[in-house]
Design a protein around this motif. Structure first.
Motif, short mmCIF file in Angstrom:
data_model
loop_
_atom_site.label_atom_id
_atom_site.label_comp_id
_atom_site.label_asym_id
_atom_site.label_seq_id
_atom_site.Cartn_x
_atom_site.Cartn_y
_atom_site.Cartn_z
N THR A 26 0.83 -1.07 0.06
CA THR A 26 0.01 0.17 -0.07
C THR A 26 1.03 1.25 -0.05
OG1 THR A 26 -0.24 0.12 2.55
CG2 THR A 26 -1.87 -1.32 1.32
N GLU A 27 0.31 2.44 0.21
CA GLU A 27 1.01 3.51 0.28
C GLU A 27 2.15 3.67 1.42
OE1 GLU A 27 -2.14 3.42 0.07
OE2 GLU A 27 -2.88 4.57 -1.63
N THR A 28 1.76 2.85 2.52
CA THR A 28 2.56 2.89 3.55
C THR A 28 2.94 1.66 4.19
OG1 THR A 28 0.49 2.75 4.98
CG2 THR A 28 1.44 5.07 4.50
N THR A 29 2.96 0.35 3.60
CA THR A 29 3.08 -0.72 4.12
C THR A 29 3.54 -1.54 3.03
OG1 THR A 29 1.46 -0.49 5.67
CG2 THR A 29 2.12 -2.86 5.56
N THR A 30 4.35 -2.70 3.17
CA THR A 30 4.89 -3.50 2.38
C THR A 30 5.00 -4.88 3.13
OG1 THR A 30 6.16 -1.75 1.16
CG2 THR A 30 6.98 -4.09 0.86
N ILE A 31 4.71 -5.96 2.39
CA ILE A 31 4.75 -7.43 3.00
C ILE A 31 5.06 -8.33 1.91
CG2 ILE A 31 3.15 -6.84 5.05
CD1 ILE A 31 1.05 -8.69 3.72
N ALA A 50 14.91 -3.64 2.44
CA ALA A 50 14.79 -2.76 3.78
C ALA A 50 13.52 -2.20 4.23
CB ALA A 50 16.04 -1.72 3.73
N GLU A 51 12.71 -2.21 3.13
CA GLU A 51 11.53 -1.61 3.36
C GLU A 51 10.40 -2.48 3.64
OE1 GLU A 51 10.69 0.49 -0.23
OE2 GLU A 51 12.25 1.75 -0.30
N ILE A 52 10.69 -3.76 3.90
CA ILE A 52 9.61 -4.94 4.09
C ILE A 52 9.32 -4.83 5.56
CG2 ILE A 52 9.26 -7.24 4.19
CD1 ILE A 52 11.16 -7.49 1.66
N ASP A 53 7.99 -4.56 5.64
CA ASP A 53 7.56 -4.59 7.07
C ASP A 53 7.39 -5.72 7.81
OD1 ASP A 53 7.29 -1.55 7.26
OD2 ASP A 53 5.86 -1.75 5.60
N ALA A 54 7.05 -6.75 7.11
CA ALA A 54 6.77 -8.10 7.56
C ALA A 54 6.77 -9.51 6.38
CB ALA A 54 5.52 -8.34 8.32
N ILE A 55 7.26 -10.53 6.77
CA ILE A 55 7.32 -11.63 6.08
C ILE A 55 6.29 -12.80 6.50
CG2 ILE A 55 8.78 -13.50 5.11
CD1 ILE A 55 10.90 -11.74 5.59
N PHE A 56 5.36 -13.22 5.30
CA PHE A 56 4.42 -14.18 6.09
C PHE A 56 4.79 -15.30 5.09
CE2 PHE A 56 2.40 -10.29 7.12
CZ PHE A 56 1.74 -10.29 8.20
N LEU A 57 5.02 -16.66 5.86
CA LEU A 57 5.31 -17.86 4.95
C LEU A 57 4.04 -18.77 5.19
CD1 LEU A 57 8.84 -18.49 6.27
CD2 LEU A 57 8.00 -17.48 4.30
N SER A 58 3.36 -19.17 4.11
CA SER A 58 2.29 -20.08 4.09
C SER A 58 2.41 -21.37 4.66
CB SER A 58 1.66 -20.10 2.57
OG SER A 58 2.47 -20.64 1.77
N HIS A 59 3.80 -21.73 4.56
CA HIS A 59 3.98 -23.11 5.14
C HIS A 59 5.41 -23.22 4.98
CE1 HIS A 59 3.49 -24.31 1.05
NE2 HIS A 59 4.14 -25.37 1.16
N LEU A 60 6.19 -24.27 5.63
CA LEU A 60 7.53 -24.30 5.76
C LEU A 60 8.28 -25.45 4.65
CD1 LEU A 60 7.85 -23.86 9.08
CD2 LEU A 60 8.24 -22.02 7.65
#
Length: 258
Positions: A26-31, A50-60
């Protein structure tokens, strides 16, 4: 809310791009959703890590998380200085899995690069102006679908790896865009509880009343025309196939553009 397909090849990197990785901004958030083989290098074409706010892994499974070590190296050894920890959300033990991939011992906790958190169906994580809710998926290892709601109400659902289940229908309910795996062809792949066929992906999309269906995670030997035709037998809305570099703007209502 903008979705960029960084990599979408199923089960491995492929001749046309990296394995699973999707950038949501979005304008303010990067995942980032998943970090499959080859995705770290491709990701840098679209965003400064460096701009990534969070990482989501669907599984491992490795085809969805192998390049977390590339991310760790980048965050620790950047010449301008370490970037500090970024949250990493996953079903299962993300720290243990990262040690396995990196070949590191129990003394390595990656605390300078990552803040690991385990999630299960029903959890909701707020990151900036995005809300991420988790739902059940059916796969040989713990896995989740993600329902991501943007600041203007647009909804993106990502299936992760799964077979048909009620959790997927719930996750995709009324979604503006359903990014759904379709690794299997019904005439070829009869094993269950691993992946969706195009037909089963279309069935979920129809039952959930999604506005747009984007098929992804096609293995190099899976024919896009075949899975699209199978999906069309079940779902009458717009259908696209994910390609590396494809972009979609998720609003209400969403119109497919790639």
């Amino acid at each position: 809310m903008k979705l960029t397909v960084v990599g979408c090849t199923g089960s491995m990197s492929g001749p046309k791009g990296a394995a699973s990785c999707y950038l949501v901004q979005t304008e303010t958030t990067t995942i980032v959703l998943d970090l499959g083989p080859g995705s770290m290098g491709q990701l840098m074409n679209y965003v400064d890590p460096a701009e990534i706010d969070a990482i989501f892994l669907s599984h491992l499974h490795t085809d969805h998380c192998a390049d977390i070590i590339g991310m760790q190296v980048y965050r620790r050894w950047l010449p301008s200085g370490p970037l500090g920890p970024v949250p990493v959300y996953s079903p299962g033990d993300g720290l243990h899995r990262t040690r396995q991939i990196g070949g590191d011992g129990p003394d390595e906790n990656y605390g300078g690069e990552f803040a690991f958190q385990t999630v299960v169906a029903g959890d909701v994580i707020e990151v900036g102006n995005l809300s991420v809710e988790f739902f059940d998926a059916v796969h040989p290892v713990p896995a989740v679908a993600m329902r991501i709601t943007g600041p203007r109400g647009g909804v993106l659902t990502y299936s992760g790896d799964t077979d048909y289940c009620t959790g997927q229908v719930e996750a995709a309910q009324g979604a503006d865009l359903y990014l759904c795996e379709a690794a299997f062809e019904s005439s070829r792949d009869t094993v269950r509880d691993i992946h969706l066929t195009g037909g089963r992906a279309g069935r979920i999309a129809a039952e959930a009343g999604v506005h747009n269906l984007v098929l992804t995670h096609l293995q190099p030997w899976t024919n896009p025309d075949t899975v699209c035709a199978e999906a069309r037998d079940e779902y009458s809305g717009p259908i696209a196939v994910a390609i590396p570099g494809g972009t979609f703007h998720v609003t209400y209502p969403t119109t497919l553009e790639s």
